[in-house]
Design a protein around this motif. Structure first.
Motif, short mmCIF file in Angstrom:
data_model
loop_
_atom_site.label_atom_id
_atom_site.label_comp_id
_atom_site.label_asym_id
_atom_site.label_seq_id
_atom_site.Cartn_x
_atom_site.Cartn_y
_atom_site.Cartn_z
N GLY A 146 0.80 -1.21 0.00
CA GLY A 146 0.00 0.00 0.00
C GLY A 146 0.84 1.26 0.00
O GLY A 146 0.33 2.35 0.27
N ARG A 147 2.13 1.13 -0.29
CA ARG A 147 3.02 2.28 -0.31
C ARG A 147 3.51 2.54 -1.74
O ARG A 147 3.53 1.64 -2.56
CB ARG A 147 4.24 2.03 0.58
N SER A 148 3.98 3.76 -1.95
CA SER A 148 4.65 4.05 -3.22
C SER A 148 6.00 3.34 -3.18
O SER A 148 6.47 2.93 -2.10
CB SER A 148 4.86 5.56 -3.39
N THR A 149 6.67 3.23 -4.31
CA THR A 149 7.98 2.58 -4.34
C THR A 149 8.97 3.34 -3.45
O THR A 149 9.69 2.74 -2.66
CB THR A 149 8.52 2.49 -5.79
N ALA A 150 8.97 4.67 -3.56
CA ALA A 150 9.88 5.48 -2.72
C ALA A 150 9.53 5.32 -1.24
O ALA A 150 10.43 5.17 -0.40
CB ALA A 150 9.81 6.95 -3.13
N GLY A 151 8.24 5.30 -0.94
CA GLY A 151 7.82 5.12 0.45
C GLY A 151 8.20 3.75 0.98
O GLY A 151 8.59 3.60 2.15
N PHE A 152 8.11 2.75 0.11
CA PHE A 152 8.48 1.40 0.53
C PHE A 152 9.97 1.31 0.80
O PHE A 152 10.40 0.69 1.77
CB PHE A 152 8.06 0.37 -0.52
N TYR A 153 10.78 1.95 -0.06
CA TYR A 153 12.22 1.96 0.18
C TYR A 153 12.54 2.62 1.52
O TYR A 153 13.41 2.15 2.25
CB TYR A 153 12.97 2.69 -0.95
N GLN A 154 11.84 3.68 1.86
CA GLN A 154 12.08 4.33 3.15
C GLN A 154 11.67 3.42 4.30
O GLN A 154 12.38 3.31 5.30
CB GLN A 154 11.32 5.66 3.22
#
Length: 177
Positions: A146-154
């Motif tokens: 449920g996260r963006s790719t950038a958010g998931f990386y963080q």
């Protein structure tokens, strides 16, 4: 009490399969090529199989196997000593000793990591495991979270930091009981 042949075979296969990666890594650190490592590992497996009846079932299979691996490597070095890429036996013995110490530390770290990883909620365990699977794209894992790719990386960065701190705390507590 003597083991039945079936029990002996099953026990050996379990022990060897459990420690094969560590034995291979130990041998690989001591010889110049993967093919040499493969050859030596086959010989080690045969010797371990032949000598398995002498193994103390309460003992540490990995250490026992490393002892045989060390002698097989030294024997291989003696037989292949004329090659340019072969290390001197004294150097190999030094590396072998250091590898044993390093393997012990790595095993403690792996144990601490597994313990810390198990403390995570199941959905976080699954997301982290999927992030490192070769057949998964990080974008797919991010979408399932449920996260963006950038958010998931963080999120993944924060989780790795949290696991690292947990492992460090656990290792420190084991060193200072």
């Amino acid at each position: 009490m003597l083991m039945s042949e079936t029990d002996r075979n099953a026990r050996f296969v379990r022990e060897f399969a459990c420690h094969e990666v560590a034995i291979r890594a130990y041998v690989r650190r001591l010889v110049p090529s993967r093919s040499d490592c493969d050859d030596i590992l086959q010989e080690v497996a045969m010797v371990l199989w032949e000598k398995f009846d002498e193994f103390d079932q309460a003992g540490d299979f990995r250490s026992w196997a490393f002892g045989f691996a060390r002698y097989k490597v030294l024997s291989w070095l003696r037989d292949h000593g004329r090659r340019r890429l072969v290390l001197d036996s004294d150097v190999v013995a030094m590396i072998a000793d250091e590898s044993l110490e390093e393997d012990s530390l790595l095993e403690q770290q792996r144990h601490a990591f597994r313990s810390c990883f198990k403390k995570l909620p199941g959905n976080q365990q699954m997301l982290m495991a999927n992030a490192y699977r070769q057949d998964m794209k990080i974008q797919e894992v991010a979408a399932t979270s449920g996260r963006s790719t950038a958010g998931f990386y963080q999120w993944l960065y924060r989780m790795r930091q949290m696991l690292l701190e947990c492992v460090q705390r656990q290792l420190a507590s084991e060193a200072n009981p």
